[in-house]
Design a protein around this motif. Sequence first.
Motif, PDB file in Angstrom:
ATOM      1  N   GLY A 156       0.802  -1.218   0.000  1.00 28.52           N
ATOM      2  CA  GLY A 156       0.000   0.000   0.000  1.00 28.52           C
ATOM      3  C   GLY A 156       0.832   1.262   0.000  1.00 28.52           C
ATOM      4  O   GLY A 156       0.297   2.360  -0.236  1.00 28.52           O
ATOM      5  N   ASP A 157       2.159   1.142   0.257  1.00 26.93           N
ATOM      6  CA  ASP A 157       3.031   2.313   0.199  1.00 26.93           C
ATOM      7  C   ASP A 157       3.004   2.931  -1.193  1.00 26.93           C
ATOM      8  O   ASP A 157       3.051   2.220  -2.206  1.00 26.93           O
ATOM      9  N   VAL A 158       2.942   4.256  -1.252  1.00 27.71           N
ATOM     10  CA  VAL A 158       3.144   4.969  -2.512  1.00 27.71           C
ATOM     11  C   VAL A 158       4.627   5.311  -2.583  1.00 27.71           C
ATOM     12  O   VAL A 158       5.153   6.008  -1.711  1.00 27.71           O
ATOM     13  N   ILE A 159       5.315   4.795  -3.592  1.00 27.43           N
ATOM     14  CA  ILE A 159       6.765   4.952  -3.672  1.00 27.43           C
ATOM     15  C   ILE A 159       7.172   5.637  -4.971  1.00 27.43           C
ATOM     16  O   ILE A 159       6.423   5.659  -5.947  1.00 27.43           O
ATOM     17  N   ALA A 160       8.381   6.185  -4.949  1.00 19.05           N
ATOM     18  CA  ALA A 160       8.989   6.752  -6.151  1.00 19.05           C
ATOM     19  C   ALA A 160       9.896   5.696  -6.770  1.00 19.05           C
ATOM     20  O   ALA A 160      10.750   5.125  -6.090  1.00 19.05           O
ATOM     21  N   ILE A 161       9.701   5.421  -8.048  1.00 22.10           N
ATOM     22  CA  ILE A 161      10.503   4.441  -8.780  1.00 22.10           C
ATOM     23  C   ILE A 161      11.368   5.155  -9.806  1.00 22.10           C
ATOM     24  O   ILE A 161      10.877   6.006 -10.555  1.00 22.10           O
ATOM     25  N   SER A 162      12.639   4.817  -9.836  1.00 21.31           N
ATOM     26  CA  SER A 162      13.535   5.326 -10.868  1.00 21.31           C
ATOM     27  C   SER A 162      13.910   4.183 -11.797  1.00 21.31           C
ATOM     28  O   SER A 162      14.164   3.059 -11.344  1.00 21.31           O
ATOM     29  N   GLN A 163      13.955   4.466 -13.083  1.00 15.82           N
ATOM     30  CA  GLN A 163      14.322   3.463 -14.085  1.00 15.82           C
ATOM     31  C   GLN A 163      15.467   3.985 -14.936  1.00 15.82           C
ATOM     32  O   GLN A 163      15.400   5.097 -15.455  1.00 15.82           O
ATOM     33  N   SER A 164      16.507   3.179 -15.062  1.00 18.10           N
ATOM     34  CA  SER A 164      17.634   3.565 -15.905  1.00 18.10           C
ATOM     35  C   SER A 164      17.328   3.225 -17.356  1.00 18.10           C
ATOM     36  O   SER A 164      16.398   2.467 -17.652  1.00 18.10           O
ATOM     37  N   SER A 165      18.130   3.772 -18.267  1.00 10.92           N
ATOM     38  CA  SER A 165      17.925   3.497 -19.686  1.00 10.92           C
ATOM     39  C   SER A 165      18.175   2.027 -20.015  1.00 10.92           C
ATOM     40  O   SER A 165      17.691   1.521 -21.016  1.00 10.92           O
ATOM     41  N   SER A 166      18.913   1.318 -19.136  1.00 11.23           N
ATOM     42  CA  SER A 166      19.167  -0.108 -19.359  1.00 11.23           C
ATOM     43  C   SER A 166      18.069  -0.988 -18.780  1.00 11.23           C
ATOM     44  O   SER A 166      18.115  -2.205 -18.905  1.00 11.23           O
ATOM     45  N   GLY A 167      17.083  -0.353 -18.095  1.00 11.76           N
ATOM     46  CA  GLY A 167      15.948  -1.106 -17.576  1.00 11.76           C
ATOM     47  C   GLY A 167      16.014  -1.445 -16.109  1.00 11.76           C
ATOM     48  O   GLY A 167      15.087  -2.047 -15.571  1.00 11.76           O
ATOM     49  N   ASN A 168      17.107  -1.088 -15.415  1.00 13.81           N
ATOM     50  CA  ASN A 168      17.190  -1.352 -13.979  1.00 13.81           C
ATOM     51  C   ASN A 168      16.220  -0.448 -13.212  1.00 13.81           C
ATOM     52  O   ASN A 168      16.065   0.731 -13.538  1.00 13.81           O
TER      53      ASN A 168
END
Length: 209
Positions: free
Chosen positions: A67-79
């Motif tokens: 239920g946590d609202v989180i910030a997700i970061s995605q690299s150009s390589s997909g990580n």
Amino acid sequence: MKSGHATKRELAAGLRRQAVRSGEQAPSVRGSDWRLAVVTAVNADGTVTADGLTIRREETYQAPTVGDVIAISQSSSGNLLARGRMAGTTAPTGAWTNIPLASGFTSTHTVFGPAQYRIVTAYGSTRVELRGTVDATSSVTTQTSFSTALPTAARPSVQRTWVGRRNYSADTVGAIAMEISTAGVLSVFGSASPAQTDWFALDGCYYDL
């Protein structure tokens, strides 16, 4: 009437625009980016699941909860990285929380702040940090429990002990021993000599789970 070549060019342009719009919405093709998502599962390997993806948590993302609202970061390589929990209407597990004091103890040394604990990760392990002060209604002369049971998440796997500051004078050592049981109850080791314990501090104290 349009020529066959013009029709093909318009069709190709339309397909390119559609591909761009689709790509803008697809995490797998839109490259480096960040967004918000809701955690749907907490995994034992340091990851969480959100948006149907398995995402590695940063060490600063403490005590994840469904239920946590989180910030997700995605690299150009997909990580993918889970940066952390967004502020909500209730405090997360890692927030400072008042210690449930037992009868006979208060936290009235307001200049030092209330007696509190929080659960954090340090050097890859979970620990509980303490702060504030505790006042004894009657002077403590023996080992005495000063809290009721802390939540299960804050209870150690074995009994833990540490040393903190206490009231002192010219003939009184200003240090005192404390401990927490596996049941989550905090206690202090008072002494009748050379002076009784009237208050003690938790600042800088912690124990590992």
